[in-house]
Design a protein around this motif. Structure first.
Motif, PDB file in Angstrom:
ATOM      1  N   PHE A 143      22.700  51.819  27.511  1.00 43.16           N
ATOM      2  CA  PHE A 143      24.180  51.280  27.672  1.00 43.16           C
ATOM      3  C   PHE A 143      24.741  51.184  26.309  1.00 43.16           C
ATOM      4  O   PHE A 143      25.901  51.932  25.869  1.00 43.16           O
ATOM      5  N   ALA A 357      27.320  43.225  28.809  1.00 44.51           N
ATOM      6  CA  ALA A 357      27.595  43.427  29.954  1.00 44.51           C
ATOM      7  C   ALA A 357      28.744  42.659  30.641  1.00 44.51           C
ATOM      8  O   ALA A 357      29.291  43.033  31.243  1.00 44.51           O
ATOM      9  N   PRO A 360      32.329  43.677  27.704  1.00 41.57           N
ATOM     10  CA  PRO A 360      32.026  45.042  27.542  1.00 41.57           C
ATOM     11  C   PRO A 360      33.110  45.533  26.662  1.00 41.57           C
ATOM     12  O   PRO A 360      32.702  46.075  25.233  1.00 41.57           O
ATOM     13  N   VAL A 383      33.921  52.914  28.606  1.00 44.37           N
ATOM     14  CA  VAL A 383      33.485  51.472  28.923  1.00 44.37           C
ATOM     15  C   VAL A 383      34.200  51.098  30.270  1.00 44.37           C
ATOM     16  O   VAL A 383      33.720  50.485  31.126  1.00 44.37           O
ATOM     17  N   THR A 387      31.600  50.371  33.684  1.00 44.56           N
ATOM     18  CA  THR A 387      31.331  48.995  33.594  1.00 44.56           C
ATOM     19  C   THR A 387      32.034  48.345  35.061  1.00 44.56           C
ATOM     20  O   THR A 387      31.765  47.085  35.252  1.00 44.56           O
ATOM     21  N   ASN A 400      28.345  47.998  37.836  1.00 46.98           N
ATOM     22  CA  ASN A 400      28.888  46.899  37.442  1.00 46.98           C
ATOM     23  C   ASN A 400      28.191  46.011  36.394  1.00 46.98           C
ATOM     24  O   ASN A 400      27.163  45.502  37.025  1.00 46.98           O
ATOM     25  N   SER A 401      28.568  46.154  35.382  1.00 47.50           N
ATOM     26  CA  SER A 401      27.632  45.674  34.155  1.00 47.50           C
ATOM     27  C   SER A 401      27.304  43.992  34.459  1.00 47.50           C
ATOM     28  O   SER A 401      26.272  43.653  34.176  1.00 47.50           O
TER      29      SER A 401
END
Length: 477
Positions: A143, A357, A360, A383, A387, A400-401
């Motif tokens: 990532f 996460a 971001p 991003v 995310t 979905n970070s």
């Protein structure tokens, strides 16, 4: 007889005087703390000769290996007496050393290291930037790497060490040479030099790779680029696209403004000291760490079996062995990186995967600020697209970070979480990295609880080893 007794008395006194004078005039000595290493079984790639490590010259005179402290004497060097943080060095004696000094010049709010002032218009201010992403398997480095890969100014190399292992097997070279060969390979990529035997093997492997694998490892080698007719001498008969050769890699690398390499096979921060100190490289090292509680289920999903939930019985010896190796390696690199002398501090930055996460956009700005470059709109768009999505596989960056970072709260049972938190040296690594333990099971049900404390910490806590396994030892004397 009386004269002889008097002469003997004076002779003994004179000899005693000479001995005491020699003792008082000897070079001063200091205690260097060395630790008897604790044997930890590592993965195959970790089986290196620990005595071959190249320590930082300015690194604290305490070997960051874990075990029982055994003092040894060594000739001293002049120790600065200034108490100012900017002049405090890390080669202090045991009686004056405190780990609190390691963080005296760190920005607590952003974890950014104070960079030296650059003169506008200087060569250093506009030089090519080289970024090395140092991470571990299932540590979130893919990532972070994509934050640079989405920038068209960067030449992105993904895990070149994996190809190096294949090339060393091809040339029948011993694995003991992997570490120096790996550093040499990184240096060649940063300098856009693909002419050595290992780099030609690297190009050959890329040429034989499928399109998806090739573009993942070097994103510039896409189909449109190779089929553009730019290298007609490298296009075979009855083909329309050029074959990947060292010349292709050299041209593509040189035309990009900057270079970034992501590697999970670089295990010791000490190994890159020569690259960091080279002013012609302008190297920035980004060290990615991850909560071992989040890393464990991700590791088990890829290496063992995929399950919706894991209990303490799933934490077999192999799993705990891997987590132990990761935590020890991460802790050692953190202590080395955060204790760099001032003129090296702007070259190293430790980043928690969970911070990226959870925040971001903010962390992307912070990472780019560390490397000294503006964030292009293409990166911000990437991003946004990657995310806020629930799709994506184990190596995908589309998800979905925030949920992915905290998934361990539901995936691991409370007893499994406690087992990881109490495992040496994960307990110590979590204390340094700001991963607080679970105090109440109800916290696992609260989505607002992230278990993230300030990083780097305002102070380094005493790291006392468990008395049932190790002799008592305090890091701060």
């Amino acid at each position: 007889m009386r004269r002889f007794a008097r002469f003997f008395k004076y002779a003994v006194g004179f000899l005693f005087f000479l001995v005491m004078c020699r003792w008082q005039c000897r070079p001063k000595e200091k205690v260097i703390v060395r630790f008897i290493p604790v044997t930890v079984k590592m993965d195959t790639a970790r089986k290196f000769d620990e005595e071959s490590h190249l320590p930082f010259e300015e690194m604290l005179e305490t070997e960051v290996t874990y075990g029982v402290a055994t003092p040894t004497l060594a000739p001293t060097t002049v120790t600065p007496t200034s108490t100012e943080a900017t002049s405090t060095t890390v080669s202090q004696t045991l009686t004056t050393f405190s780990l609190d000094t390691l963080f005296s010049n760190t920005d607590r709010t952003t974890n950014a290291i104070e960079a030296p002032t650059k003169v506008a218009g200087s060569d250093d201010a506009v030089s090519r930037v080289h970024v090395l992403i140092l991470a571990s398997f299932r540590g979130g480095s893919t990532f972070i790497g994509e934050l640079f890969n989405a920038n068209k100014d960067f030449f992105y190399s993904y895990e070149p060490g994996r190809t190096l292992i294949k090339c060393m097997k091809k040339f029948d070279q011993p694995f003991s040479l992997f570490r120096p060969k790996h550093i040499e390979m990184l240096d060649n990529i940063f300098r856009c030099n693909f002419t050595s035997d290992v780099m030609q093997c690297y190009a050959s492997d890329l040429a034989r790779s499928p399109l998806e694998k090739r573009t993942r490892e070097v994103s510039a080698l896409d189909q449109a680029t190779l089929c553009s007719g730019r290298w007609p001498e490298l296009i075979p008969q009855s083909k329309q696209c050029a074959v990947v050769q060292p010349k292709v890699l050299t041209d593509l690398c040189s035309e990009h403004k900057h270079t970034v390499i992501k590697s999970i096979r670089l295990y010791d921060l000490n190994d890159v000291v020569a690259l960091v100190r080279d002013p012609s490289l302008n190297l920035k090292v980004i060290h990615i760490i991850r909560d071992p509680r989040g890393k464990a289920p991700s590791w088990m999903e890829r290496r063992l079996v995929s399950k919706p939930n894991y209990t303490v019985t799933d934490l077999t010896g192999k799993v705990l062995e891997s987590m132990t190796a990761y935590c020890q390696n991460a802790l050692e690199n953190l202590l080395v990186g955060l204790s760099m002398p001032n003129w090296l501090k702007d070259r190293y930055k430790a980043v928690r995967y969970e911070d990226v996460a959870m925040r971001p956009y903010e962390m992307t700005q912070e990472i780019y600020r560390f490397v000294g470059l503006p964030v292009p709109n293409t990166v911000l768009q990437w991003v946004h697209n990657n995310t806020n999505n629930t799709a994506g596989g184990p190596f995908s960056t589309t998800r979905n970070s925030a949920e992915a970072a905290m998934a361990w709260k539901q995936t691991l049972s409370p007893d499994a979480i406690q087992k990881i938190e109490e495992t040496y040296p994960c307990k110590e690594m979590m204390a340094i990295a700001g991963y607080r333990p679970v105090f109440d099971v109800k916290e696992l049900e609260d989505s607002n609880v992230t278990f993230l404390d300030t990083f780097p910490p305002q102070y380094v806590p005493n790291l006392k080893y468990r008395e049932d396994q190790f002799h008592p030892l305090f890091w701060v004397p």
